[in-house]
Motif scaffolding. Structure first.
Motif, PDB file in Angstrom:
ATOM      1  N   ASN A   4     -40.170  72.734 -87.565  1.00  8.24           N
ATOM      2  CA  ASN A   4     -39.799  73.044 -86.409  1.00  8.24           C
ATOM      3  C   ASN A   4     -41.689  73.318 -85.702  1.00  8.24           C
ATOM      4  N   VAL A   5     -41.472  73.067 -84.771  1.00  8.17           N
ATOM      5  CA  VAL A   5     -42.291  73.381 -84.266  1.00  8.17           C
ATOM      6  C   VAL A   5     -42.484  74.405 -82.107  1.00  8.17           C
ATOM      7  N   SER A   6     -43.955  75.167 -82.073  1.00  7.86           N
ATOM      8  CA  SER A   6     -43.263  76.527 -81.938  1.00  7.86           C
ATOM      9  C   SER A   6     -44.331  75.733 -79.882  1.00  7.86           C
ATOM     10  N   LEU A   7     -44.734  76.577 -79.491  1.00  2.00           N
ATOM     11  CA  LEU A   7     -45.457  76.662 -78.172  1.00  2.00           C
ATOM     12  C   LEU A   7     -46.747  77.105 -78.477  1.00  2.00           C
ATOM     13  N   ALA A   8     -46.873  77.645 -79.398  1.00  4.51           N
ATOM     14  CA  ALA A   8     -48.684  78.060 -80.353  1.00  4.51           C
ATOM     15  C   ALA A   8     -48.815  76.674 -80.931  1.00  4.51           C
ATOM     16  N   ASP A   9     -47.578  75.951 -82.331  1.00 11.09           N
ATOM     17  CA  ASP A   9     -47.765  74.246 -82.138  1.00 11.09           C
ATOM     18  C   ASP A   9     -48.809  73.644 -81.560  1.00 11.09           C
ATOM     19  N   TYR A  10     -47.761  73.349 -80.475  1.00  9.64           N
ATOM     20  CA  TYR A  10     -49.087  72.803 -79.349  1.00  9.64           C
ATOM     21  C   TYR A  10     -49.856  72.600 -78.984  1.00  9.64           C
ATOM     22  N   ARG A  11     -50.117  74.377 -78.660  1.00  6.64           N
ATOM     23  CA  ARG A  11     -51.325  74.643 -78.323  1.00  6.64           C
ATOM     24  C   ARG A  11     -52.317  74.989 -79.719  1.00  6.64           C
ATOM     25  N   ALA A 132     -52.538  57.853 -84.301  1.00  8.05           N
ATOM     26  CA  ALA A 132     -52.975  57.490 -85.563  1.00  8.05           C
ATOM     27  C   ALA A 132     -54.512  58.365 -85.677  1.00  8.05           C
ATOM     28  N   LEU A 133     -55.190  59.075 -84.095  1.00  3.35           N
ATOM     29  CA  LEU A 133     -55.651  59.749 -84.170  1.00  3.35           C
ATOM     30  C   LEU A 133     -56.028  61.527 -84.860  1.00  3.35           C
ATOM     31  N   TRP A 134     -54.246  61.481 -84.329  1.00  5.00           N
ATOM     32  CA  TRP A 134     -54.144  63.200 -84.690  1.00  5.00           C
ATOM     33  C   TRP A 134     -53.457  62.978 -86.346  1.00  5.00           C
ATOM     34  N   ALA A 135     -53.328  61.831 -87.165  1.00  5.53           N
ATOM     35  CA  ALA A 135     -53.523  62.143 -88.314  1.00  5.53           C
ATOM     36  C   ALA A 135     -55.058  61.952 -89.238  1.00  5.53           C
ATOM     37  N   GLY A 141     -48.682  69.077 -91.120  1.00  8.51           N
ATOM     38  CA  GLY A 141     -47.395  69.805 -90.633  1.00  8.51           C
ATOM     39  C   GLY A 141     -47.124  70.520 -89.434  1.00  8.51           C
ATOM     40  N   ARG A 142     -47.013  71.777 -89.339  1.00  8.86           N
ATOM     41  CA  ARG A 142     -45.707  71.817 -87.638  1.00  8.86           C
ATOM     42  C   ARG A 142     -47.452  71.136 -86.558  1.00  8.86           C
ATOM     43  N   LEU A 331     -43.455  57.306 -88.835  1.00  8.68           N
ATOM     44  CA  LEU A 331     -44.589  56.198 -89.817  1.00  8.68           C
ATOM     45  C   LEU A 331     -45.170  56.789 -90.762  1.00  8.68           C
ATOM     46  N   GLU A 332     -45.392  57.899 -91.006  1.00  5.00           N
ATOM     47  CA  GLU A 332     -46.344  58.493 -91.539  1.00  5.00           C
ATOM     48  C   GLU A 332     -45.628  58.898 -93.049  1.00  5.00           C
ATOM     49  N   GLN A 333     -43.950  58.508 -93.046  1.00  3.56           N
ATOM     50  CA  GLN A 333     -43.146  58.853 -94.423  1.00  3.56           C
ATOM     51  C   GLN A 333     -43.800  55.918 -94.374  1.00  3.56           C
ATOM     52  N   VAL A 334     -43.481  55.960 -94.129  1.00  2.00           N
ATOM     53  CA  VAL A 334     -43.532  54.705 -94.656  1.00  2.00           C
ATOM     54  C   VAL A 334     -44.480  53.743 -94.359  1.00  2.00           C
ATOM     55  N   ALA A 335     -45.779  53.795 -93.048  1.00  2.97           N
ATOM     56  CA  ALA A 335     -46.176  52.849 -92.859  1.00  2.97           C
ATOM     57  C   ALA A 335     -47.810  53.717 -94.381  1.00  2.97           C
TER      58      ALA A 335
END
Length: 411
Positions: A4-11, A132-135, A141-142, A331-335
């Motif tokens: 689950n993500v919140s607006l704080a996680d986006y920030r 790919a950059l985010w990984a 995590g969130r 993709l994080e789970q299967v690739a």
């Protein structure tokens, strides 16, 4: 595993060290994502006077994008993103310039088609590189989930803005204005993204698995691509059926407005869905979301006028961004990690091929049968593919063996 993500996680995701430069550049690179092909279609139609030629050229660009997203993704996984993106950007800019000269010179249809294929293939796939950059920037995590959600939602926003901007620019004295502006934005955005310090410092991971199949060597990846194709098929049917319904009702301009409306509900619900996704297990989420999408689209076949159709589209649109986000997260789970950029390219390709199939069949149905039949066919196709995804759900649950992931990430 989903979070689950919140607006704080986006920030937290968007302000993470090293994220700001690529995020800003990616906005300019991805804003024209729905503009290049459509602007090319309007441009060719205005100059040639033929919708048939324009449609063929636009289809060529779509096929080029489907092929190019995988090829560029595979190259970026092996070399890192900067050099391939810079090369693609320069080739893209050059081919767009040649295409403009060809259109203005009234070149033959085969020449325009070849150039459109080249334009599509060389469109810099910043979306795949960004995903790919985010990984690499964020731990699992969130915050990382929020980053994936942001990518899916931002692309949806660009799909809302793109067609409208293309339509407005097509009305200017020079019909190629939309193509030129979208190409300049995409080229400069991609170059800016590639030259940011964060992207330049990314190094490829050690390659594992099949070099021939790449990301598709993972059975779970093939199932995710199937789900993405089903998603594209349903949307492809609707993108033709809605304008046809508006035209039949004597309100042709409303077609584009109605498609934009369902994208708006998609963005709003996508943010809320990210805060509490359901079903939790990804191997169930993919078939359930596609099934829900297909069932809700079937409501559009009920005769209710444009107002009723708009309402059903608003409801069905709520399923769009959750599916886009689920495809990216899966993709994080299967690739295999060493193929993550290519893997996202396969998702883009699967959706694009699904769109092409859905649009072509829907066009035949609305012309030779009825508009309602296109909505029913969309629902039927979605349900069939959702059933197949459910049958193969075990491949997603199994994912990529943990030891392979650990080995790739450690390198």
């Amino acid at each position: 595993m989903s979070h689950n993500v919140s607006l704080a996680d986006y920030r937290a995701a968007l302000t993470a060290p090293g994220a700001r430069g690529p995020v800003v550049a990616a906005v300019f690179a991805r804003l024209p994502i729905a503009m290049v092909g459509l602007s090319l279609l309007f441009y060719v139609q205005r100059v040639t006077g033929s919708f048939a030629v324009a449609g063929l050229v636009s289809a060529g660009a779509l096929i080029g994008t489907a092929v190019g997203s995988v090829l560029q993704g595979r190259i970026m996984d092996r070399l890192g993103p900067s050099r391939p993106l810079l090369a693609a950007s320069l080739l893209f800019a050059g081919l767009v310039a040649v295409a403009v000269v060809a259109v203005e010179s009234h070149a033959s249809t085969p020449v325009l088609l070849v150039l459109a294929l080249g334009v599509g293939m060389t469109q810099p796939t910043v979306g795949s590189a960004s995903r790919a950059l985010w990984a690499r920037l964020l731990p699992a995590g969130r915050a990382r989930q929020a980053a994936y959600n942001y990518d899916a939602i931002s692309i949806e926003v660009f799909f809302i803005l793109g067609p409208g901007l293309s339509g407005l620019l097509a009305g200017l004295p020079w019909a190629g204005t939309g193509l030129l502006i979208s190409a300049v934005s995409q080229t400069l955005g991609a170059i800016g993204f590639a030259l940011t310090r964060t992207v330049r410092e990314l190094r490829p991971l050690e390659q594992t698995g099949s070099k021939l199949l790449g990301a598709l060597a993972s059975p779970g990846m093939r199932t995710v691509a199937l789900a993405a194709m089903g998603f594209g098929v349903v949307i492809g049917f609707v993108e033709v059926a809605v304008p046809a319904a508006a035209t039949a009702a004597g309100h042709q301009p409303m077609g584009g407005v109605m498609l934009s409306i369902w994208s708006v509900s998609s963005v709003i619900f996508g943010v809320l869905y990210g805060m509490r996704p359901w079903p939790r297990p990804m191997h169930l989420r993919l078939p359930v979301l596609l099934t829900g999408f297909a069932v809700l689209i079937s409501l559009s076949a009920i005769p209710s006028g444009l107002v009723g159709l708009t309402i059903t589209l608003l409801i069905a649109g709520m399923m769009i961004t959750p599916q886009s986000t689920a495809h990216s997260t899966a993709l994080e789970q299967v690739a295999p990690p060493s193929t993550v950029t290519e893997a996202f390219g396969w998702v883009i390709t699967a959706v694009t091929l699904g769109l092409a199939f859905g649009q072509s069949v829907s066009g035949y149905l609305v012309e030779h049968v009825s508009v309602s039949s296109a909505f029913l066919a969309a629902a039927a196709a979605g349900l069939v593919i959702a059933s197949l995804v459910f049958v193969f759900r075990g491949t997603i649950a199994a994912g990529v063996p943990a030891q392979k992931k650990d080995h790739a990430l450690a390198s």
